[in-house]
Design a protein around this motif. Structure first.
Motif, short mmCIF file in Angstrom:
data_model
loop_
_atom_site.label_atom_id
_atom_site.label_comp_id
_atom_site.label_asym_id
_atom_site.label_seq_id
_atom_site.Cartn_x
_atom_site.Cartn_y
_atom_site.Cartn_z
N ALA A 1 0.86 -1.18 0.00
CA ALA A 1 0.00 0.00 0.00
C ALA A 1 0.90 1.23 0.00
N VAL A 2 0.51 2.23 -0.77
CA VAL A 2 1.26 3.49 -0.84
C VAL A 2 0.30 4.62 -0.55
N ILE A 3 0.67 5.49 0.39
CA ILE A 3 -0.20 6.61 0.77
C ILE A 3 0.63 7.88 0.86
N GLY A 4 -0.04 9.02 0.92
CA GLY A 4 0.63 10.28 1.13
C GLY A 4 0.69 10.63 2.62
N VAL A 5 1.81 11.18 3.03
CA VAL A 5 1.99 11.61 4.42
C VAL A 5 2.56 13.04 4.41
N PRO A 6 2.38 13.79 5.51
CA PRO A 6 2.88 15.17 5.54
C PRO A 6 4.40 15.24 5.43
N ASP A 7 4.89 16.32 4.82
CA ASP A 7 6.33 16.54 4.69
C ASP A 7 6.60 18.03 4.92
N ARG A 8 7.54 18.35 5.79
CA ARG A 8 7.81 19.74 6.15
C ARG A 8 8.36 20.55 4.97
N THR A 9 9.09 19.88 4.09
CA THR A 9 9.72 20.59 2.98
C THR A 9 8.85 20.63 1.73
N LEU B 1 5.36 10.44 -0.47
CA LEU B 1 4.81 9.09 -0.48
C LEU B 1 5.47 8.22 0.57
N ALA B 2 4.67 7.35 1.16
CA ALA B 2 5.16 6.31 2.06
C ALA B 2 4.65 4.98 1.56
N ALA B 3 5.55 4.00 1.44
CA ALA B 3 5.20 2.67 0.95
C ALA B 3 5.28 1.66 2.08
N TYR B 4 4.24 0.85 2.20
CA TYR B 4 4.16 -0.19 3.23
C TYR B 4 4.10 -1.53 2.52
N LEU B 5 5.10 -2.37 2.76
CA LEU B 5 5.22 -3.62 2.02
C LEU B 5 5.16 -4.83 2.95
N VAL B 6 4.44 -5.85 2.47
CA VAL B 6 4.43 -7.17 3.12
C VAL B 6 5.15 -8.11 2.17
N LEU B 7 6.20 -8.76 2.66
CA LEU B 7 7.00 -9.64 1.81
C LEU B 7 6.51 -11.08 1.92
N LEU B 8 6.77 -11.84 0.88
CA LEU B 8 6.46 -13.26 0.92
C LEU B 8 7.41 -13.97 1.89
N PRO B 9 6.98 -15.07 2.47
CA PRO B 9 7.86 -15.79 3.42
C PRO B 9 9.21 -16.13 2.80
N GLY B 10 10.27 -15.84 3.55
CA GLY B 10 11.61 -16.15 3.09
C GLY B 10 12.23 -15.13 2.18
N GLU B 11 11.48 -14.10 1.80
CA GLU B 11 12.02 -13.08 0.89
C GLU B 11 12.58 -11.90 1.67
N ALA B 12 13.45 -11.15 1.02
CA ALA B 12 14.07 -9.99 1.67
C ALA B 12 14.23 -8.86 0.65
N ALA C 1 -13.27 -5.86 6.62
CA ALA C 1 -13.81 -7.18 6.32
C ALA C 1 -14.01 -7.42 4.83
N THR C 2 -13.97 -6.37 4.00
CA THR C 2 -14.10 -6.55 2.56
C THR C 2 -12.76 -6.51 1.85
N GLY C 3 -11.68 -6.42 2.61
CA GLY C 3 -10.35 -6.47 2.01
C GLY C 3 -9.74 -5.14 1.68
N LYS C 4 -10.44 -4.03 1.93
CA LYS C 4 -9.87 -2.72 1.65
C LYS C 4 -8.86 -2.35 2.74
N VAL C 5 -7.77 -1.72 2.30
CA VAL C 5 -6.72 -1.32 3.24
C VAL C 5 -7.19 -0.12 4.06
N LEU C 6 -6.97 -0.18 5.36
CA LEU C 6 -7.36 0.90 6.27
C LEU C 6 -6.19 1.89 6.37
N THR C 7 -6.26 2.95 5.59
CA THR C 7 -5.14 3.88 5.54
C THR C 7 -4.91 4.58 6.87
#
Length: 528
Positions: free
Chosen positions: A456-464, A469-480, A513-519
């Motif tokens: 999921a990628v969302i916008g977050v505040p930035d002073r400058t 953008l901020a990216a939140y990633l879930v990796l597959l098991p064993g991946e890096a 419960a419907t699978g939408k990401v809760l930002t």
């Protein structure tokens, strides 16, 4: 809708197949007397095919249309006698997918009462807000949710699933005549950024809405349909309506578990599966069954398909995937067929027959091909407005300057072939250093990384720069992966202002419960 198109589509899908004149007359009489509501569709199916299996669930097994109608009528008589439910009352349903939800969703409108479909993922405080704002008089809930009901006002009656079963078994005698008003269905919006609102759904006034969908999604009379999408969600409820209209068989499980769903689809010979995109993703994470279920249609809706998911799914299960883009408010806007998803895996497809679609700029003028603008939609089943305890009501209709269209709140564009692409929510777009950035564009790019399970990628505040953008990633098991590798990947394919400064690895994305990401939950990870 043009009559030749209507007749042609109904014929192709088997709805005009000859049958017993007596039963056909009874079927038409049921629709004439009860309309095209869920209750009316059940009555017409019971009149035409009373012994066909209507619902298969884990508790009662197989329930015929005749039996389902009898159970719903018995429940309606008991609700009238025990709780005084009458025209204009509202019944809340806090239930997972099982026959009890279906029976209550029919019993309420048989009395002229409205049904409020409550999201099973709400907190106790949110549930109390919904009950108050929607003026729910009776809350019917599964036993597992009893703790959520502790804070409800004492004047709100409560009935658990065992109590419903008792009411069906001990129903008083009596007659059910068509009420003076049609019971409405109220669906809650997703509430990913705040308290969900109630959207009042209209009752179809004919076969047009059904025909618009089954023209693009090839569902036939008698289809055996597993509905994995929650029935409290617009998509799951729409699937139930279509199943009854097609006199099909609905297979229900309280919870979605991918391996069990595939086995049930095989065992019950399901030809169609209705799901939300995250469920399709989960199906790819379990080994394929030795014997494939005979699925001809896998229809998804509710959130965007991540980049590459459509192609990976069809590579395993065949070209059976259909993606409907819509919302609680507009019902449907576009449908992508397997061929279109092969051509463009992230497309939302084309508008069904009779649907009007416009992409408008800030001044309300149509945008050129390829240019992003607001998505507006017009069809036969736009919602009737929001509901609240204070009587507040607004639909956003005519957001296109008197065109009679509804603003979806989404941004999108059309390509040269007329395919629609959804570029994200209008309020999700950020301005970073003076540049417009669409998080979904980066999200789809990162979803193609082989190490990534979901993102999921969302916008977050930035002073400058104002925002970033901020990216939140879930990796597959064993991946890096490391954050800089992620940034470099985006830098290679996108402009510099699209590179997420924050790359955060999380164990799972918070979803409703419907699978939408809760930002709003994601922002808890963020540090300014």
């Amino acid at each position: 809708m043009a009559l030749p198109f209507l007749v042609t589509t109904l014929t192709r899908r088997g709805l005009l197949k000859p049958g017993s004149p007596i039963r056909i007359a009874a079927q038409l009489g049921a629709l004439r007397n009860w309309g095209f509501s869920l209750a009316g569709e059940l009555r017409q199916a019971a009149a035409r095919d009373p012994d066909r299996v209507a619902v298969v669930d884990e508790e009662l097994g197989k329930i015929s249309y005749r039996e389902l109608l009898d159970r719903a009528e018995r429940l309606a008589r008991s609700l009238r006698a025990r709780y005084g439910i009458a025209e204009g009352d509202r019944i809340g349903l806090l239930c997972r997918n099982h026959h009890g939800l279906v029976e209550t969703a029919i019993a309420g409108p048989l009395l002229g009462a409205d049904i409020v479909l409550v999201n099973t993922g709400l907190s106790g405080a949110q549930l109390a807000d919904v009950v108050r704002e929607q003026r729910i008089r009776l809350l019917v809930h599964d036993a597992e949710f009893v703790d959520l009901t502790i804070g409800l006002p004492p004047e709100v009656d409560q009935l658990d699933e065992r109590g419903c079963a008792d009411l069906v078994a001990a129903a008083p005698l009596g007659e059910l005549r068509r009420p003076g008003r049609d019971g409405r269905t109220i669906v809650l919006t997703s509430g990913t950024t705040g308290t969900p609102k109630g959207a009042r759904r209209p009752t179809p006034n004919g076969l047009g809405p059904l025909v618009a969908i089954i023209d693009r999604i090839p569902l036939h009379v008698g289809a055996r349909m597993m509905i994995a999408a929650p029935l409290f969600h617009t998509w799951g409820y729409a699937a139930l309506q279509m199943a009854f209209a097609l006199r099909g068989t609905v297979v229900l499980h309280r919870r979605f578990e991918p391996a069990a769903a595939l086995e049930a689809a095989r065992r019950h010979r399901c030809t169609a599966l209705f799901a939300v995109p995250v469920m399709v993703q989960r199906l790819l994470e379990v080994p394929p069954p030795a014997t494939r279920p005979p699925l001809e249609v896998v229809a998804v809706s509710g959130s965007a398909l991540p980049g590459g998911l459509a192609t990976r799914f069809m590579d395993r299960y065949g070209d059976v995937l259909y993606n409907l883009y819509g919302s609680t408010e507009v019902s449907w806007a576009a449908i992508a067929t397997p061929a279109e998803l092969r051509q463009a895996p992230t497309t939302a497809g084309r508008p069904p027959h009779g649907t009007r679609l416009a992409i408008l700029d800030r001044d309300g003028d149509p945008t050129p091909t390829g240019q992003v603008g607001r998505i507006l939609v017009g069809n036969e089943l736009l919602f009737e407005g929001y509901t609240s305890g204070t009587g507040g009501d607004g639909s956003g209709r005519d957001g296109g300057g008197g065109l009679g269209l509804l603003d979806t709140g989404d941004l999108g564009h059309l390509d040269a072939d007329g395919l629609l692409y959804v570029d994200g929510r209008a309020d999700d777009m950020i301005v970073s250093g003076g540049e417009n950035v669409h998080p979904s564009e980066v999200e789809n790019l990162l979803a193609e990384l082989p190490q990534v399970r979901e993102v999921a990628v969302i916008g977050v505040p930035d002073r400058t720069y104002g925002q970033r953008l901020a990216a939140y990633l879930v990796l597959l098991p064993g991946e890096a992966l490391d954050p800089e590798a992620v940034r470099e990947y985006v830098r290679r394919y996108r402009a510099r202002f699209s590179v997420p400064r924050d790359v955060i690895f999380v164990p799972a994305l918070p979803r409703n419960a419907t699978g939408k990401v809760l930002t709003r939950e994601l922002r808890r990870y963020h540090r300014a």
